[in-house]
Motif scaffolding. Structure first.
Motif, PDB file in Angstrom:
ATOM      1  N   ARG A  56      -4.852  12.697   3.540  1.00 48.37           N
ATOM      2  CA  ARG A  56      -4.819  12.187   2.170  1.00 48.37           C
ATOM      3  C   ARG A  56      -3.699  11.153   2.005  1.00 48.37           C
ATOM      4  O   ARG A  56      -3.922  10.072   1.448  1.00 48.37           O
ATOM      5  CB  ARG A  56      -4.605  13.364   1.210  1.00 48.37           C
ATOM      6  N   THR A  57      -2.521  11.474   2.507  1.00 46.62           N
ATOM      7  CA  THR A  57      -1.389  10.541   2.406  1.00 46.62           C
ATOM      8  C   THR A  57      -1.677   9.255   3.162  1.00 46.62           C
ATOM      9  O   THR A  57      -1.389   8.155   2.686  1.00 46.62           O
ATOM     10  CB  THR A  57      -0.109  11.190   2.961  1.00 46.62           C
ATOM     11  N   ALA A  58      -2.273   9.377   4.358  1.00 45.73           N
ATOM     12  CA  ALA A  58      -2.571   8.189   5.168  1.00 45.73           C
ATOM     13  C   ALA A  58      -3.581   7.288   4.469  1.00 45.73           C
ATOM     14  O   ALA A  58      -3.419   6.060   4.453  1.00 45.73           O
ATOM     15  CB  ALA A  58      -3.096   8.612   6.542  1.00 45.73           C
ATOM     16  N   LEU A  59      -4.612   7.869   3.861  1.00 48.61           N
ATOM     17  CA  LEU A  59      -5.646   7.071   3.208  1.00 48.61           C
ATOM     18  C   LEU A  59      -5.094   6.346   1.982  1.00 48.61           C
ATOM     19  O   LEU A  59      -5.321   5.146   1.806  1.00 48.61           O
ATOM     20  CB  LEU A  59      -6.830   7.954   2.807  1.00 48.61           C
ATOM     21  N   ILE A  60      -4.387   7.055   1.127  1.00 47.66           N
ATOM     22  CA  ILE A  60      -3.855   6.438  -0.084  1.00 47.66           C
ATOM     23  C   ILE A  60      -2.805   5.396   0.263  1.00 47.66           C
ATOM     24  O   ILE A  60      -2.779   4.298  -0.316  1.00 47.66           O
ATOM     25  CB  ILE A  60      -3.272   7.515  -1.027  1.00 47.66           C
ATOM     26  N   THR A  61      -1.949   5.706   1.249  1.00 45.82           N
ATOM     27  CA  THR A  61      -0.908   4.760   1.654  1.00 45.82           C
ATOM     28  C   THR A  61      -1.521   3.495   2.229  1.00 45.82           C
ATOM     29  O   THR A  61      -1.089   2.383   1.921  1.00 45.82           O
ATOM     30  CB  THR A  61       0.029   5.412   2.691  1.00 45.82           C
ATOM     31  N   SER A  62      -2.541   3.650   3.069  1.00 46.24           N
ATOM     32  CA  SER A  62      -3.197   2.483   3.659  1.00 46.24           C
ATOM     33  C   SER A  62      -3.882   1.640   2.591  1.00 46.24           C
ATOM     34  O   SER A  62      -3.842   0.406   2.643  1.00 46.24           O
ATOM     35  CB  SER A  62      -4.208   2.931   4.709  1.00 46.24           C
ATOM     36  N   LEU A  63      -4.505   2.291   1.613  1.00 50.69           N
ATOM     37  CA  LEU A  63      -5.155   1.558   0.528  1.00 50.69           C
ATOM     38  C   LEU A  63      -4.129   0.743  -0.263  1.00 50.69           C
ATOM     39  O   LEU A  63      -4.342  -0.436  -0.552  1.00 50.69           O
ATOM     40  CB  LEU A  63      -5.879   2.533  -0.401  1.00 50.69           C
ATOM     41  N   LEU A  64      -2.997   1.358  -0.587  1.00 52.51           N
ATOM     42  CA  LEU A  64      -1.961   0.653  -1.350  1.00 52.51           C
ATOM     43  C   LEU A  64      -1.367  -0.495  -0.547  1.00 52.51           C
ATOM     44  O   LEU A  64      -1.018  -1.541  -1.109  1.00 52.51           O
ATOM     45  CB  LEU A  64      -0.855   1.630  -1.763  1.00 52.51           C
ATOM     46  N   ALA A  65      -1.247  -0.299   0.769  1.00 53.17           N
ATOM     47  CA  ALA A  65      -0.655  -1.332   1.619  1.00 53.17           C
ATOM     48  C   ALA A  65      -1.658  -2.400   2.029  1.00 53.17           C
ATOM     49  O   ALA A  65      -1.285  -3.382   2.672  1.00 53.17           O
ATOM     50  CB  ALA A  65      -0.051  -0.681   2.872  1.00 53.17           C
ATOM     51  N   ILE A 288       5.682  -5.150  10.776  1.00 49.88           N
ATOM     52  CA  ILE A 288       5.095  -5.382   9.457  1.00 49.88           C
ATOM     53  C   ILE A 288       4.457  -4.097   8.929  1.00 49.88           C
ATOM     54  O   ILE A 288       4.606  -3.744   7.758  1.00 49.88           O
ATOM     55  CB  ILE A 288       4.056  -6.519   9.520  1.00 49.88           C
ATOM     56  N   ALA A 289       3.758  -3.380   9.819  1.00 49.91           N
ATOM     57  CA  ALA A 289       3.086  -2.144   9.405  1.00 49.91           C
ATOM     58  C   ALA A 289       4.095  -1.104   8.948  1.00 49.91           C
ATOM     59  O   ALA A 289       3.892  -0.430   7.922  1.00 49.91           O
ATOM     60  CB  ALA A 289       2.242  -1.602  10.558  1.00 49.91           C
ATOM     61  N   LEU A 290       5.200  -0.938   9.676  1.00 44.24           N
ATOM     62  CA  LEU A 290       6.227   0.027   9.279  1.00 44.24           C
ATOM     63  C   LEU A 290       6.787  -0.308   7.901  1.00 44.24           C
ATOM     64  O   LEU A 290       7.003   0.578   7.068  1.00 44.24           O
ATOM     65  CB  LEU A 290       7.361   0.056  10.306  1.00 44.24           C
ATOM     66  N   MET A 291       7.026  -1.590   7.647  1.00 44.47           N
ATOM     67  CA  MET A 291       7.587  -1.996   6.361  1.00 44.47           C
ATOM     68  C   MET A 291       6.588  -1.800   5.236  1.00 44.47           C
ATOM     69  O   MET A 291       6.921  -1.270   4.170  1.00 44.47           O
ATOM     70  CB  MET A 291       8.042  -3.452   6.418  1.00 44.47           C
ATOM     71  N   ARG A 292       5.323  -2.210   5.452  1.00 44.14           N
ATOM     72  CA  ARG A 292       4.309  -2.082   4.414  1.00 44.14           C
ATOM     73  C   ARG A 292       4.046  -0.607   4.070  1.00 44.14           C
ATOM     74  O   ARG A 292       3.924  -0.247   2.899  1.00 44.14           O
ATOM     75  CB  ARG A 292       3.004  -2.739   4.874  1.00 44.14           C
ATOM     76  N   VAL A 293       3.967   0.227   5.090  1.00 42.65           N
ATOM     77  CA  VAL A 293       3.740   1.654   4.852  1.00 42.65           C
ATOM     78  C   VAL A 293       4.931   2.258   4.110  1.00 42.65           C
ATOM     79  O   VAL A 293       4.762   3.069   3.185  1.00 42.65           O
ATOM     80  CB  VAL A 293       3.487   2.381   6.193  1.00 42.65           C
ATOM     81  N   ALA A 294       6.144   1.859   4.479  1.00 44.88           N
ATOM     82  CA  ALA A 294       7.346   2.365   3.799  1.00 44.88           C
ATOM     83  C   ALA A 294       7.356   1.946   2.335  1.00 44.88           C
ATOM     84  O   ALA A 294       7.734   2.741   1.454  1.00 44.88           O
ATOM     85  CB  ALA A 294       8.600   1.853   4.512  1.00 44.88           C
ATOM     86  N   GLN A 295       6.938   0.722   2.034  1.00 45.14           N
ATOM     87  CA  GLN A 295       6.875   0.266   0.643  1.00 45.14           C
ATOM     88  C   GLN A 295       5.863   1.094  -0.153  1.00 45.14           C
ATOM     89  O   GLN A 295       6.130   1.487  -1.297  1.00 45.14           O
ATOM     90  CB  GLN A 295       6.482  -1.218   0.591  1.00 45.14           C
TER      91      GLN A 295
END
Length: 350
Positions: A56-65, A288-295
């Motif tokens: 759930r966290t991975a899906l929502i985080t990826s959508l936001l990023a 870039i992925a680490l930063m976007r996911v962290a945001q």
């Protein structure tokens, strides 16, 4: 949502206040709206999905990023249901594509059809033209079809008959692969794997969660109409734009770069013998992925700035498919997660 220097974390610990901006880049009203929208999205998942909090966290985080997710697990762990739930939660269109060896690029992108009555060609868009697309068992499709799909993921558009057709916004791909059955599959090359923001590996639910699944199936609540109010596609785009505003201090950016360089055998504190296990480290796309996911995680945690814990939280999902292990590491069954943990342990937090 706040960006001040005296913000307490949900667990009561004081955050790294020196990483916060003097003034919040996100207004109070926008922060409140984001909190309300994310709560509604979580309620949709609560009704449909039992457990699987990491998914759930991975899906929502990826959508936001604004990224895509590769899901790996044995069948029956709610991958398709989670994708459908996410689409329902954002009021978006959803298409599922079952990948097979005979699937052609035109089957997913679209094609031109000749109309004998008018003597003209008309364009029929393929199933990739949806807000959320589930590519089931992507490793069963041929390399040509995989490359066509990954091009659509990267360019956010398709080209049919010389005309360019933009994909809808937001657009997200969830690809799945079964790690057990390898016969008749086409393994995704590392360069294509790198284009996924995250690779989430799912495990079996715990006994309590599995009992809950059976009880919900018996009562019919899993298939009942949604009682939670979904958010809209406009709300989703709003959240994505807020992620762009989340402040990332220079110290955090240097921390991310140090981590990525350590995966390449360098960094401020190189790990001895690391090259014996890792053949190729993460690319700048990994930074870039680490930063976007962290945001995205910071926004979900009610903050307008990134702290080291945001970088660490989904480190396995972000980096496990970007590190190419040596033959010795594969032979000795050295998991990529242990290598990632060693890298993070070696690099001091800001």
């Amino acid at each position: 949502m706040t960006g001040d220097r005296h913000t307490a974390a949900p667990n009561g610990d004081l955050l790294s206040t020196h990483l916060a901006p003097k003034t919040s880049p996100i207004s109070y009203d926008d922060g409140q709206r984001a909190t309300e929208l994310l709560a509604r999205l979580a309620s949709v998942f609560e009704q449909r999905i039992v457990g699987q909090h990491g998914l759930r966290t991975a899906l929502i985080t990826s959508l936001l990023a604004g990224g895509h997710v590769l899901l790996e697990s044995v069948p029956g762990l709610a991958k398709t249901l989670s994708a459908q739930t996410l689409a329902s939660g954002v009021s978006g269109s959803f298409h599922r594509i079952q990948c097979t060896p005979d699937l052609m690029p035109n089957d997913i992108i679209g094609t031109q059809i000749y109309n004998y009555a008018t003597g003209e060609f008309s364009t029929q868009l393929g199933p990739v033209h949806a807000n959320l697309v589930l590519l089931d068992e992507i490793n069963r499709s041929s390399a040509k079809t995989q490359s066509a799909m990954l091009e659509a993921m990267q360019e956010k558009q398709t080209s049919i008959g010389g005309e360019v057709y933009p994909l809808p916004k937001p657009f997200m791909v969830l690809a799945t692969q079964n790690p057990i059955e390898e016969e008749g599959t086409y393994v995704l090359p590392e360069a294509q794997m790198d284009r996924f923001l995250m690779k989430e590996v799912l495990t079996y639910p715990g006994p309590e969660d599995e009992v809950d699944i059976l009880q919900r199936m018996s009562s019919g609540s899993l298939t009942a109409p949604l009682t939670a109010e979904p958010i809209s596609l406009e709300d989703t785009v709003f959240l994505q734009k807020l992620v762009d505003k989340v402040y990332v201090d220079t110290a955090i950016k240097q921390y991310i770069v140090a981590i990525i360089n350590t995966t390449r055998g360098g960094g401020p504190r190189p790990l001895p013998g690391f090259n014996q296990h890792v053949r190729v480290g993460a690319s700048p796309r990994g930074s870039i992925a680490l930063m976007r996911v962290a945001q995205a995680l910071a926004l979900q945690n009610g903050r307008a700035y990134v702290v080291p814990d945001d970088v660490k939280q989904l480190r396995h999902a972000v980096l496990r498919h970007r590190i190419v292990r040596t033959y010795d590491a594969l032979a000795n069954n050295v998991p990529p997660e242990s290598l990632i943990d060693a890298v993070f342990a070696a690099v001091p937090s800001p």
